[in-house]
Scaffold this active site. Structure first.
Site, PDB file in Angstrom:
ATOM      1  N   CYS A  97       0.924  -1.181  -0.109  1.00 58.67           N
ATOM      2  CA  CYS A  97       0.070  -0.083   0.031  1.00 58.67           C
ATOM      3  C   CYS A  97       0.891   1.051  -0.032  1.00 58.67           C
ATOM      4  O   CYS A  97       1.326   1.678  -1.112  1.00 58.67           O
ATOM      5  CB  CYS A  97      -0.937  -0.210   0.952  1.00 58.67           C
ATOM      6  SG  CYS A  97      -2.368   1.212   0.727  1.00 58.67           S
TER       7      CYS A  97
ATOM      8  N   GLU B  24      -1.005  -8.746   3.885  1.00 62.75           N
ATOM      9  CA  GLU B  24      -0.794  -9.404   5.323  1.00 62.75           C
ATOM     10  C   GLU B  24      -2.043  -9.522   5.885  1.00 62.75           C
ATOM     11  O   GLU B  24      -2.190 -10.403   6.909  1.00 62.75           O
ATOM     12  CB  GLU B  24       0.031  -8.127   5.808  1.00 62.75           C
ATOM     13  CG  GLU B  24      -0.853  -7.166   6.534  1.00 62.75           C
ATOM     14  CD  GLU B  24      -1.097  -5.987   5.406  1.00 62.75           C
ATOM     15  OE1 GLU B  24      -1.797  -5.190   5.805  1.00 62.75           O
ATOM     16  OE2 GLU B  24      -0.842  -6.121   4.474  1.00 62.75           O
TER      17      GLU B  24
ATOM     18  N   HIS C 188      -3.419  -5.264   0.557  1.00 60.49           N
ATOM     19  CA  HIS C 188      -3.138  -5.685   1.669  1.00 60.49           C
ATOM     20  C   HIS C 188      -3.016  -7.137   1.910  1.00 60.49           C
ATOM     21  O   HIS C 188      -3.820  -7.775   2.397  1.00 60.49           O
ATOM     22  CB  HIS C 188      -3.890  -5.040   2.922  1.00 60.49           C
ATOM     23  CG  HIS C 188      -3.599  -3.622   3.062  1.00 60.49           C
ATOM     24  ND1 HIS C 188      -2.577  -3.286   3.987  1.00 60.49           N
ATOM     25  CD2 HIS C 188      -4.222  -2.489   2.466  1.00 60.49           C
ATOM     26  CE1 HIS C 188      -2.676  -1.778   3.914  1.00 60.49           C
ATOM     27  NE2 HIS C 188      -3.578  -1.452   3.197  1.00 60.49           N
TER      28      HIS C 188
END
Length: 228
Positions: A110, A211, A209
Site C-alpha cells: 500500500c 498481510e 493488503h
C-alpha cells in the site's frame, strides 16, 4: 536460521490499559504474523533518519502501509485530503533507497508501494476520487475495498497470484507515474495495483493488503528471496 525481515512501523497515538493517546511505535500484527508464517523472523523498524546501518543485519525489508507519502517528495503541493507523516517519509525513503542500492529484497504494501514508486522517480495521485470519480479503493473508514486485478503475463506477481485476481485494498492515493518501475498489475479502473523492478532480484510493490489474509505467496516469495 530464519531470514531476518525488517518491517517499517507507524508512530501514532495509542491507548491501552491506563495509558491514553500515548505516542507509540506500532504496526498491525498482521504484518508480523504474515512474515512469521512465511518462515521469516520479523523485526520492527521505528522511524530513524540517522543512518541505514540496520540494513546490514536484515535479509529483507517490508515497507508497510499507513499515512500518505509527502507530496514534496515528488514535486507537488499537498492537497486538502493529504495526511502525511514526515518522520516516516524521511526515514523510510533513506531505507528504501539504500535497500535498492544493496539489492536487498523489498516488498512494499500500500503506502510501501507508493514509497517505492517515489523512490524510483515516480508520482502519485493524491486523492483518487478526484481522478477516478469513485471511492471503491477506500469505501469507508476501516472498510477494505474489494475488486479484481489484471496482472501482466510472465511478471512475478502474475506467477505468484496465478488465477487468483481478487484483492482487498484501503487507500485513497495511487500511482500516477511509476518512474523506473514496471507496472505489472492494474485494477479494473486502470489504476496500478502492482509494480516491480526486474533489474533487482526482488522488488515488488502491491497496492492491496496481503498481510491481512496472511498471503504466503507474496511474503513467502520475499522470504525465499531473502534466503537465497
Amino acid at each position: 536460521m530464519r531470514p531476518v525481515i525488517g518491517i517499517t512501523t507507524y508512530v501514532e497515538p495509542a491507548t491501552w490499559g491506563v495509558w491514553h493517546n500515548l505516542p507509540t511505535t506500532l504496526v498491525p500484527h498482521d504484518y508480523v504474523a504474515a512474515v512469521t508464517a512465511a518462515g521469516g523472523r520479523a523485526v520492527l523498524l521505528p522511524p530513524d533518519d540517522l543512518d541505514t546501518d540496520v540494513l546490514r543485519i536484515l535479509d529483507g525489508l517490508v515497507l508497510s502501509g499507513g499515512a500518505d507519502v509527502g507530496p514534496e517528495l515528488y514535486g507537488a503541493e499537498p492537497g486538502p485530503e493529504t495526511d502525511t507523516r514526515p518522520d516516516r517519509d524521511t526515514a523510510e525513503m533513506l531505507l528504501a533507497r539504500a535497500a535498492l542500492t544493496r539489492d536487498l529484497p523489498v516488498l512494499g504494501v500500500c503506502r510501501g508501494m507508493q514509497l517505492l514508486t517515489v523512490a524510483a522517480g515516480g508520482r502519485l495521485h493524491q486523492h483518487l476520487p478526484d481522478v477516478l470519480g469513485h471511492d471503491r479503493h477506500r469505501p469507508a473508514p476501516g472498510v477494505y475495498g474489494e475488486h479484481e486485478a489484471r496482472f501482466t503475463p510472465g511478471s512475478r506477481i502474475a506467477d505468484l497470484m496465478d488465477d487468483d485476481t481478487r484483492v482487498h485494498c484501503f487507500h485513497h492515493q495511487g500511482v500516477a507515474d511509476p518512474g523506473t518501475l514496471t507496472v505489472t498489475g492494474r485494477a479494473e479502473d486502470g489504476l496500478p495495483e502492482a509494480v516491480e523492478d526486474p533489474a533487482h532480484r526482488f522488488v515488488l510493490g502491491v497496492q492491496w493488503h496481503p498481510e491481512v489474509t496472511r498471503d504466503k505467496r507474496l511474503f513467502g516469495a520475499l522470504v525465499a528471496a531473502a534466503t537465497a
